[in-house]
Design a protein around this motif. Structure first.
Motif, PDB file in Angstrom:
ATOM      1  N   GLU A  69       0.825  -1.208   0.000  1.00  0.00           N
ATOM      2  CA  GLU A  69       0.000   0.000   0.000  1.00  0.00           C
ATOM      3  C   GLU A  69       0.862   1.262   0.000  1.00  0.00           C
ATOM      4  O   GLU A  69       0.575   2.228  -0.698  1.00  0.00           O
ATOM      5  N   ARG A  70       1.930   1.246   0.795  1.00  0.00           N
ATOM      6  CA  ARG A  70       2.847   2.387   0.856  1.00  0.00           C
ATOM      7  C   ARG A  70       3.511   2.629  -0.498  1.00  0.00           C
ATOM      8  O   ARG A  70       3.601   3.761  -0.974  1.00  0.00           O
ATOM      9  N   ALA A 118       2.376   1.705  -3.432  1.00  0.00           N
ATOM     10  CA  ALA A 118       1.360   2.176  -4.380  1.00  0.00           C
ATOM     11  C   ALA A 118       1.094   3.668  -4.180  1.00  0.00           C
ATOM     12  O   ALA A 118       0.982   4.421  -5.153  1.00  0.00           O
ATOM     13  N   ALA A 119       1.012   4.103  -2.933  1.00  0.00           N
ATOM     14  CA  ALA A 119       0.791   5.524  -2.642  1.00  0.00           C
ATOM     15  C   ALA A 119       1.978   6.357  -3.109  1.00  0.00           C
ATOM     16  O   ALA A 119       1.806   7.448  -3.658  1.00  0.00           O
ATOM     17  N   TYR A 120       3.178   5.837  -2.928  1.00  0.00           N
ATOM     18  CA  TYR A 120       4.389   6.531  -3.365  1.00  0.00           C
ATOM     19  C   TYR A 120       4.401   6.680  -4.886  1.00  0.00           C
ATOM     20  O   TYR A 120       4.676   7.757  -5.415  1.00  0.00           O
ATOM     21  N   LYS A 123       1.841   6.639  -6.880  1.00  0.00           N
ATOM     22  CA  LYS A 123       0.756   7.558  -7.243  1.00  0.00           C
ATOM     23  C   LYS A 123       1.208   9.009  -7.038  1.00  0.00           C
ATOM     24  O   LYS A 123       0.950   9.872  -7.883  1.00  0.00           O
ATOM     25  N   ALA A 124       1.897   9.271  -5.939  1.00  0.00           N
ATOM     26  CA  ALA A 124       2.395  10.622  -5.664  1.00  0.00           C
ATOM     27  C   ALA A 124       3.436  11.035  -6.705  1.00  0.00           C
ATOM     28  O   ALA A 124       3.453  12.186  -7.155  1.00  0.00           O
TER      29      ALA A 124
END
Length: 129
Positions: A112-113, A115-117, A119-120
């Motif tokens: 999840e981390r 994926a968020a990275y 995306k950012a």
């Protein structure tokens, strides 16, 4: 020509960032961007081990760290997560269900981390064009 300019800008930004971290760690060991930055000796004291053990963990490409010039620094939160994961792995491999579930949870959180990275990063790239 543009490549050279971009490289120069990146080098300057990295130098500024490195100097900020270096100056910050000299003044106060509390936190940098909300994270605790430790020297090798401070990390060894925190984890109740020797500096040689910390260096061995770094050398084995395990312990997360960053290097400014010849000095290594440890981000406490990342080091704790790494050690927690390694502990979970060792017990999970022995067949302990409790630790297998913890390892699954850690894997999910890391996914999840990441994926968020990603995306950012995409948003950042889109905003710079």
């Amino acid at each position: 020509m543009i490549d050279e300019i971009i490289r120069k800008i990146i080098r300057e930004e990295l130098t500024i960032f490195s100097n900020e971290i270096k100056n910050f760690t000299k003044k106060d060991k509390e936190s940098y961007y909300g994270r605790t930055v430790l020297t090798i000796k401070e990390a060894a004291n925190h984890f109740r081990t020797s500096p040689a053990t910390i260096y061995n963990l770094i050398k084995d490409d395990g312990m997360p760290h960053f290097k400014i010039h010849s000095r290594h620094f440890i981000v406490l939160e990342e080091a704790e997560a790494y050690l927690w994961r390694e502990t979970a792995k060792s017990y999970a491999e022995e067949g302990n269900i409790y630790w297998q579930r913890i390892l699954q949870r850690l894997d999910w959180e890391e996914k999840e981390r990441n994926a968020a990275y990603e995306k950012a990063l995409k948003r950042l790239e889109e905003s710079t064009y």
